[in-house]
Enzyme design. Structure first.
Site, PDB file in Angstrom:
ATOM      1  N   CYS A   1       0.820  -1.208   0.000  1.00 31.96           N
ATOM      2  CA  CYS A   1       0.000   0.000   0.000  1.00 31.96           C
ATOM      3  C   CYS A   1       0.861   1.267   0.000  1.00 31.96           C
ATOM      4  CB  CYS A   1      -0.984  -0.039   1.173  1.00 31.96           C
ATOM      5  SG  CYS A   1      -2.415   1.046   0.981  1.00 31.96           S
ATOM      6  N   HIS A   2       0.889   2.027   1.108  1.00 32.68           N
ATOM      7  CA  HIS A   2       1.755   3.201   1.191  1.00 32.68           C
ATOM      8  C   HIS A   2       3.146   2.855   1.728  1.00 32.68           C
ATOM      9  CE1 HIS A   2      -2.293   5.083   1.081  1.00 32.68           C
ATOM     10  NE2 HIS A   2      -1.663   6.013   0.381  1.00 32.68           N
TER      11      HIS A   2
ATOM     12  N   GLU B   1      -6.188   7.604  -3.997  1.00 31.11           N
ATOM     13  CA  GLU B   1      -6.052   8.827  -3.193  1.00 31.11           C
ATOM     14  C   GLU B   1      -7.206   9.783  -3.499  1.00 31.11           C
ATOM     15  OE1 GLU B   1      -4.039   8.416  -0.968  1.00 31.11           O
ATOM     16  OE2 GLU B   1      -2.104   7.675  -1.640  1.00 31.11           O
TER      17      GLU B   1
END
Length: 236
Positions: A136-137, A168
């Site tokens: 993910c991030h 986002e």
């Protein structure tokens, strides 16, 4: 025994437009932990400062339910016991680990790019032939992460994935990120000379393995990312 460094973000501040905090996204740490635990790997949790907090949006029923919530709520679960033993990255010996896994939450965008001690563990793992991974991030860890042997970005010329720009937008945080000068994972890839591979849909279970670099795109991909890490490690 195979040893895994499971990294957490230390950032736990207000981020979302509804006033909620970001931090560690629960299942993006819990799911890899459980995959590695069931494999028999030894797991050490660590953050740059030795502290952490949960992303408020990750503890709601949409994302935390069923067996995951039972583990989360059980103070004696192996996951919670490991959390109590969370270490500051600088207090660990980078040479002890075979796998680096960067868990996520938007908090990682704030601290991973400059988390020198977590990054040192990641580069040491890679240098000794181990696997460096994130979901993910979590691939924010690759920003400013250079291979000490070459001085070049660790992911230069590699293919990676991570949370999508479309995702986002859907979450309504694109402008918040721009105001904070926070890069999307696609932008991190571009900055560091990697190729960003986008899934068909932002919520697809989607991962990319490029040699000893393994990445996943979102919470739905956390289990498969960890499974792919094991496959990459065993093929190594």
């Amino acid at each position: 025994m195979v040893k895994v460094l499971l990294a957490l973000t230390s950032y736990n501040e207000t981020f979302y437009s509804d006033g909620k905090k970001t931090g560690v996204f629960v299942v993006e740490a819990l799911h890899p932990f459980e995959v590695f635990r069931k494999k028999g790997y030894e797991i050490q949790l660590a953050s740059e400062t030795g502290t952490f907090g949960w992303d408020d949006h990750s503890v709601v029923p949409d994302f935390l339910n069923g067996e995951d919530k039972e583990i989360f709520d059980n103070v004696n679960s192996e996951f919670n016991v490991a959390l109590k033993n969370l270490k500051k990255a600088s207090d660990l010996d980078p040479n002890d680990y075979d796998i680096f896994f960067g868990s996520a939450g938007h908090g990682t965008l704030f601290d991973y790019p400059n988390a020198k001690d977590l990054q040192k563990i990641a580069t040491t793992v890679y240098d000794k032939g181990g696997v460096v991974s994130a979901v993910c991030h979590g691939p924010a860890i690759f920003e400013n992460l250079n291979d000490p042997k070459t001085g070049e970005p660790l992911i230069k010329g590699k293919k990676i994935t991570g949370f999508t720009d479309i995702g986002e937008d859907i979450l309504g945080v694109t402008d918040i990120m721009k105001k904070g000068n926070l890069l999307t994972i696609k932008q991190v890839a571009e900055k560091e000379g990697a190729t960003y591979i986008e899934p068909e849909g932002p919520w697809d279970n989607f991962t990319v393995t490029d040699g000893r670099i393994v990445t996943g795109v979102n919470p739905q991909s956390a289990v498969k990312t960890a499974e792919d890490v094991i496959a990459a490690f065993e093929c190594n």
